[in-house]
Design an enzyme around this catalytic site. Structure first.
Site, PDB file in Angstrom:
ATOM      1  N   GLU A   1       6.973 -22.724 -25.304  1.00  0.00           N
ATOM      2  CA  GLU A   1       7.058 -23.919 -24.467  1.00  0.00           C
ATOM      3  C   GLU A   1       5.846 -24.043 -23.547  1.00  0.00           C
ATOM      4  O   GLU A   1       5.504 -25.146 -23.119  1.00  0.00           O
ATOM      5  CB  GLU A   1       8.343 -23.952 -23.652  1.00  0.00           C
ATOM      6  CG  GLU A   1       8.414 -22.990 -22.494  1.00  0.00           C
ATOM      7  CD  GLU A   1       9.656 -23.180 -21.634  1.00  0.00           C
ATOM      8  OE1 GLU A   1       9.556 -23.917 -20.633  1.00  0.00           O
ATOM      9  OE2 GLU A   1      10.696 -22.605 -21.958  1.00  0.00           O
TER      10      GLU A   1
ATOM     11  N   HIS B   1      11.488 -26.378 -27.575  1.00  0.00           N
ATOM     12  CA  HIS B   1      11.902 -26.397 -26.176  1.00  0.00           C
ATOM     13  C   HIS B   1      12.251 -27.828 -25.774  1.00  0.00           C
ATOM     14  O   HIS B   1      11.554 -28.765 -26.157  1.00  0.00           O
ATOM     15  CB  HIS B   1      10.747 -25.890 -25.305  1.00  0.00           C
ATOM     16  CG  HIS B   1      10.917 -26.165 -23.852  1.00  0.00           C
ATOM     17  ND1 HIS B   1      10.112 -27.052 -23.151  1.00  0.00           N
ATOM     18  CD2 HIS B   1      11.803 -25.674 -22.952  1.00  0.00           C
ATOM     19  CE1 HIS B   1      10.494 -27.088 -21.889  1.00  0.00           C
ATOM     20  NE2 HIS B   1      11.504 -26.267 -21.728  1.00  0.00           N
TER      21      HIS B   1
ATOM     22  N   GLU C   1      13.316 -15.003 -24.701  1.00  0.00           N
ATOM     23  CA  GLU C   1      12.322 -16.070 -24.681  1.00  0.00           C
ATOM     24  C   GLU C   1      11.351 -15.870 -23.519  1.00  0.00           C
ATOM     25  O   GLU C   1      11.756 -15.466 -22.420  1.00  0.00           O
ATOM     26  CB  GLU C   1      13.034 -17.413 -24.540  1.00  0.00           C
ATOM     27  CG  GLU C   1      12.110 -18.612 -24.468  1.00  0.00           C
ATOM     28  CD  GLU C   1      12.879 -19.920 -24.365  1.00  0.00           C
ATOM     29  OE1 GLU C   1      12.298 -20.917 -23.888  1.00  0.00           O
ATOM     30  OE2 GLU C   1      14.065 -19.957 -24.765  1.00  0.00           O
TER      31      GLU C   1
ATOM     32  N   ASP D   1       6.634 -27.340 -27.719  1.00  0.00           N
ATOM     33  CA  ASP D   1       6.992 -28.300 -26.684  1.00  0.00           C
ATOM     34  C   ASP D   1       6.305 -29.614 -27.029  1.00  0.00           C
ATOM     35  O   ASP D   1       5.106 -29.644 -27.335  1.00  0.00           O
ATOM     36  CB  ASP D   1       6.538 -27.801 -25.312  1.00  0.00           C
ATOM     37  CG  ASP D   1       6.946 -28.748 -24.193  1.00  0.00           C
ATOM     38  OD1 ASP D   1       7.955 -28.473 -23.525  1.00  0.00           O
ATOM     39  OD2 ASP D   1       6.245 -29.760 -23.991  1.00  0.00           O
TER      40      ASP D   1
ATOM     41  N   LYS E   1      19.451 -18.004 -18.532  1.00  0.00           N
ATOM     42  CA  LYS E   1      18.247 -17.582 -17.831  1.00  0.00           C
ATOM     43  C   LYS E   1      18.446 -16.189 -17.226  1.00  0.00           C
ATOM     44  O   LYS E   1      19.520 -15.879 -16.691  1.00  0.00           O
ATOM     45  CB  LYS E   1      17.904 -18.577 -16.721  1.00  0.00           C
ATOM     46  CG  LYS E   1      17.647 -19.988 -17.228  1.00  0.00           C
ATOM     47  CD  LYS E   1      16.391 -20.073 -18.071  1.00  0.00           C
ATOM     48  CE  LYS E   1      16.082 -21.495 -18.476  1.00  0.00           C
ATOM     49  NZ  LYS E   1      14.794 -21.631 -19.174  1.00  0.00           N
TER      50      LYS E   1
ATOM     51  N   ASP F   1      16.370 -15.974 -21.597  1.00  0.00           N
ATOM     52  CA  ASP F   1      15.065 -16.580 -21.317  1.00  0.00           C
ATOM     53  C   ASP F   1      14.587 -16.114 -19.941  1.00  0.00           C
ATOM     54  O   ASP F   1      15.252 -16.348 -18.934  1.00  0.00           O
ATOM     55  CB  ASP F   1      15.209 -18.107 -21.344  1.00  0.00           C
ATOM     56  CG  ASP F   1      13.903 -18.842 -21.133  1.00  0.00           C
ATOM     57  OD1 ASP F   1      12.862 -18.188 -20.952  1.00  0.00           O
ATOM     58  OD2 ASP F   1      13.934 -20.094 -21.147  1.00  0.00           O
TER      59      ASP F   1
END
Length: 470
Positions: free
Chosen positions: A328, A378, A299, A351, A219, A273
């Protein structure tokens, strides 16, 4: 006589993951992984289980929407429902008053995901098959009839979809045997949550390498210097052969499964992400500054329904060898249609319950296959790993016919709450679900529901008691 649907029950289930930092990112800083969970009952022993995922507050609102949709199924013959799941999906999404509070987006749409998934779970259980096996055993015509096509026929027609499925049908058995033997490729996010210390990131990365993974996601987006530091920590481990499991040799970074992914010397891949935290120009400049850690893709670099913004970012990052992934939070098949038509993404991230259930997922799998974009679902949330292995197997066996460049997200959280939890083999791949009783693999233990149902489960009652005492 076929069973009829007689009732439903919803459960607002919340897990206190915010206490450990699990699920934290630049946008979502205090996630309590939650399930808006539904049981569909019949006048027989047949039951269907479904859920959609949230991160805490508002989960009760989704449960209320699920109840409104589930009411429409009372008295319905299940075999009539199963005979044409696409028609059933159209029926559930067409209540004009409920549709008004979407349409086909937001709370009402993810609630439809829970209900549609529960019907598919019931369908699979009625045939004594896992969900993926139910679908891949269907004829091409049956799969087309199970798919939601409204509003996407400018991207793919029913006739085109049927031709694609027929082309892959003869070799389904070969692919099924292969994935049963090898497992489905996975990547790990559990080491890269934003709320973790550097020491925890390093430890979890080493453990993931030892577990056989070679794709890792981190992240980013809260602090550039911190992102670079954490990225270098992860790279220093995944690129060093000394951390590979005993007997494992480095993979060829230029092999067909890794070329173009910025794989390091051991064949390991890093993804980043941002969880929608940036405006478009900010995303471009920020990701350029992270180029030295060589990510395969960024992402969710910006707002999830900004199609042209994603296309602009993708064009700007292409000279740096960095791709764009999203999906997602793409709230319906039309958003995916536009992302594909605008050449805005390199990776399609469905998702399982942001989209409104299996019937809408099938439409996105078919479009992605037509456009030649790999689907990497995801799964960062409670129950999502259990769901998405079924969807990736459907994609590989019946739709796209390839898993060479695909990787399915895995997070090692909360699997113990499910009767049929997913599992990973020693090579960092998902095992294929094989229990004929598991359906869509989302049935929860009653003890977990009793403990974590909000606000009256035993865990939450205890928390309130402690808070009151203080």
């Amino acid at each position: 006589m076929a069973p009829k649907i007689t009732g439903y029950k919803t459960h607002d289930i919340r897990f206190p993951t915010s206490l450990s930092g699990d699920g934290t990112d630049a946008m979502n800083t205090d996630c309590d992984y939650s399930s808006a969970y539904v049981k569909l009952y019949t006048d027989s022993d047949l039951t269907g289980f479904g859920m959609t995922f949230t991160i805490g507050r508002g989960n009760d609102i989704v449960c209320m929407a699920i109840q409104e949709l589930a009411k429409r199924l009372i008295g319905k013959d299940v075999e009539e429902i199963f005979a044409n799941m696409g028609k059933t999906w159209d029926y559930l999404s067409s209540d004009s008053q409920l549709r008004w509070i979407g349409p086909e987006k937001g709370v009402i749409h993810i609630a439809l995901g829970a209900v549609d998934n529960a019907l598919w779970d019931m369908f699979a259980r009625s045939r004594n098959k896992p969900l993926w096996k139910l679908v891949v055993d269907m004829t091409p015509e049956e799969i087309v009839n199970a798919t939601a096509f409204r509003y996407i026929t400018d991207a793919i027609t029913r006739e085109e979809a049927l031709a694609m499925l027929k082309e892959k049908a003869a070799s389904r058995a070969e692919r099924e045997a292969k994935v049963r033997e090898l497992g489905y490729p996975a990547y790990v996010t559990s080491a890269g949550w934003l709320g973790y210390s550097d020491e925890k990131v390093a430890r979890l990365t080493r453990e993931a390498v030892q577990a056989g993974f070679n794709h890792f996601k981190m992240k980013v987006g809260a602090d550039r210097d911190s992102d670079l530091r954490r990225g270098k920590i992860i790279r220093s481990i995944i690129d060093d052969p000394q951390y590979l499991p005993q007997g494992h040799k480095p993979r060829d970074p230029n092999g067909p499964d890794l070329v173009g992914k910025n794989a390091g010397p051991t064949g390991s891949v890093l993804m980043i992400d941002a969880n929608q935290v940036w405006d478009v120009p900010q995303a471009i400049e920020y990701v350029k500054s992270l180029a030295e850690i060589k990510p395969w893709f960024i992402e969710e670099p910006t707002a999830p329904d900004d199609i042209l913004g994603h296309a602009t970012i993708r064009k700007a990052l292409k000279p740096y060898g960095i791709g764009v992934a999203t999906g997602e939070h793409a709230h319906n098949r039309m958003v995916f249609k536009q992302l594909l038509q605008a050449e805005a993404i390199d990776v399609c991230q469905i998702d399982s319950c942001r989209l409104a259930g299996v019937s809408e997922v099938l439409s996105v799998l078919l479009m992605a296959a037509k456009f030649g974009i790999p689907v990497c679902p995801h799964a960062g949330g409670v129950g999502l790993c259990e769901y998405v292995i079924h969807l990736s197997l459907i994609d590989y066996i019946a739709v796209s016919g390839t898993m060479e460049r695909n990787v399915l997200e895995f997070v090692d959280h909360l699997h113990e709450h499910f009767l049929y939890p997913c599992s990973i083999n020693q090579n960092g791949r998902y095992n294929v679900p094989t229990n004929p009783k598991e359906g869509y693999s989302i049935e929860m233990h009653e003890a977990s529901i009793a403990e974590y149902e909000y606000p009256n489960g035993s865990y939450w009652k205890n928390v309130r008691g402690v808070t009151t005492a203080v």
